[in-house]
Scaffold this active site. Sequence first.
Site, mmCIF file in Angstrom:
data_model
loop_
_atom_site.group_PDB
_atom_site.id
_atom_site.type_symbol
_atom_site.label_atom_id
_atom_site.label_comp_id
_atom_site.label_asym_id
_atom_site.label_seq_id
_atom_site.Cartn_x
_atom_site.Cartn_y
_atom_site.Cartn_z
ATOM 1 N N SER A 78 0.785 -1.201 -0.222
ATOM 2 C CA SER A 78 0.111 -0.113 0.049
ATOM 3 C C SER A 78 0.779 1.194 0.066
ATOM 4 O O SER A 78 1.973 1.397 0.585
ATOM 5 C CB SER A 78 -0.916 0.064 1.100
ATOM 6 O OG SER A 78 -1.823 -1.106 1.230
HETATM 7 N N1 SAH Z 1 -0.460 -5.121 4.000
HETATM 8 C C1 SAH Z 1 0.288 -5.284 2.737
HETATM 9 C C2 SAH Z 1 -0.548 -4.865 1.428
HETATM 10 C C3 SAH Z 1 -1.008 -5.977 0.695
HETATM 11 S S1 SAH Z 1 -2.284 -5.680 -0.579
HETATM 12 C C4 SAH Z 1 1.629 -4.905 2.579
HETATM 13 O O1 SAH Z 1 1.826 -3.781 3.451
HETATM 14 O O2 SAH Z 1 2.555 -5.021 1.774
HETATM 15 C C5 SAH Z 1 -3.429 -6.994 -0.092
HETATM 16 C C6 SAH Z 1 -3.184 -8.257 0.047
HETATM 17 O O3 SAH Z 1 -4.170 -8.964 0.658
HETATM 18 C C7 SAH Z 1 -2.618 -9.123 -1.075
HETATM 19 O O4 SAH Z 1 -1.380 -9.627 -0.654
HETATM 20 C C8 SAH Z 1 -3.757 -10.238 -1.463
HETATM 21 O O5 SAH Z 1 -3.035 -11.250 -1.787
HETATM 22 C C9 SAH Z 1 -4.212 -10.385 -0.092
HETATM 23 N N2 SAH Z 1 -5.749 -10.761 -0.025
HETATM 24 C C10 SAH Z 1 -6.579 -10.766 -0.660
HETATM 25 N N3 SAH Z 1 -7.708 -11.199 -0.205
HETATM 26 C C11 SAH Z 1 -7.312 -11.992 0.950
HETATM 27 C C12 SAH Z 1 -8.075 -12.556 1.570
HETATM 28 N N4 SAH Z 1 -9.330 -13.316 1.694
HETATM 29 N N5 SAH Z 1 -7.423 -13.349 2.645
HETATM 30 C C13 SAH Z 1 -6.136 -13.030 2.879
HETATM 31 N N6 SAH Z 1 -5.482 -12.262 2.040
HETATM 32 C C14 SAH Z 1 -5.967 -11.655 0.999
#
Ligand code: SAH
Length: 215
Positions: free
Chosen positions: A63
């Site tokens: 993000s």
């Molecule tokens: N917090 C992260 C941002 C990741 S973007 C950071 O700091 O880098 C969102 C993430 O959510 C992605 O990696 C995606 O694979 C995950 N995601 C999407 N749906 C999900 C679900 N139902 N359960 C767990 N993870 C999920």
Amino acid sequence: MIPDWAAERRWMVDTQLRWRGISDERVLAVMGEIPREEFVPIEARILAYRDEPCPIGYGQTISQPYMTALMAQEMRLTGMEKALEVGAGSGYAAAVMGRLGARVVTIEIVPQLVELARANLRRTHCDAGVEVIYGDGGWGYPDEAPYDAISVAAGAPDIPEALLEQLADPGVLVIPVGGFGDQELRVVTKHHAHIHSRVSTLCRFVPLRGGEGWR
Ligand code: SAH
């Protein structure tokens, strides 16, 4: 030439976070310390402190720094909490929460990103008290519930019921809710069994997948 990462970090804290109204000094301090460049792919390191999300592979992103800061601030972590994150991705946001003193369970649906988040957290010594779990976070993670704070890093069509159930009382849930592309960041609090919700900002997260997400 190797960039001066510490200087880039200070610049991010001052021009992106403080300037836009992040006022929690603990959040600012922690984000001024954690090497964000270690959480982005090698070829994208130069973008590590830019004011935007950055691709981390598998169609996912780390993000925008401001969004990570805002979510951490809205969670009001003092160091005593147990927190759940849905969407570990690179592990960066979990690192921030962990350094704020919370015990963190972060759940990720892409197996390769589970490994990536674990490796990033270990390499940067941000793994103390942070557990990365493979699974569909739309159902929460009942094994370690209740959670004083929950953060969802992907846009959901609606607030998953399981997350409200696994939220402690008092507790706070921060979640982007809305359409596939645009959402509002909701801050949902539970207090004396009463649920209150307000909109913190408009935002644009990758879609939540899995049973409670977008198919
Ligand atoms: N917090 C992260 C941002 C990741 S973007 C950071 O700091 O880098 C969102 C993430 O959510 C992605 O990696 C995606 O694979 C995950 N995601 C999407 N749906 C999900 C679900 N139902 N359960 C767990 N993870 C999920």
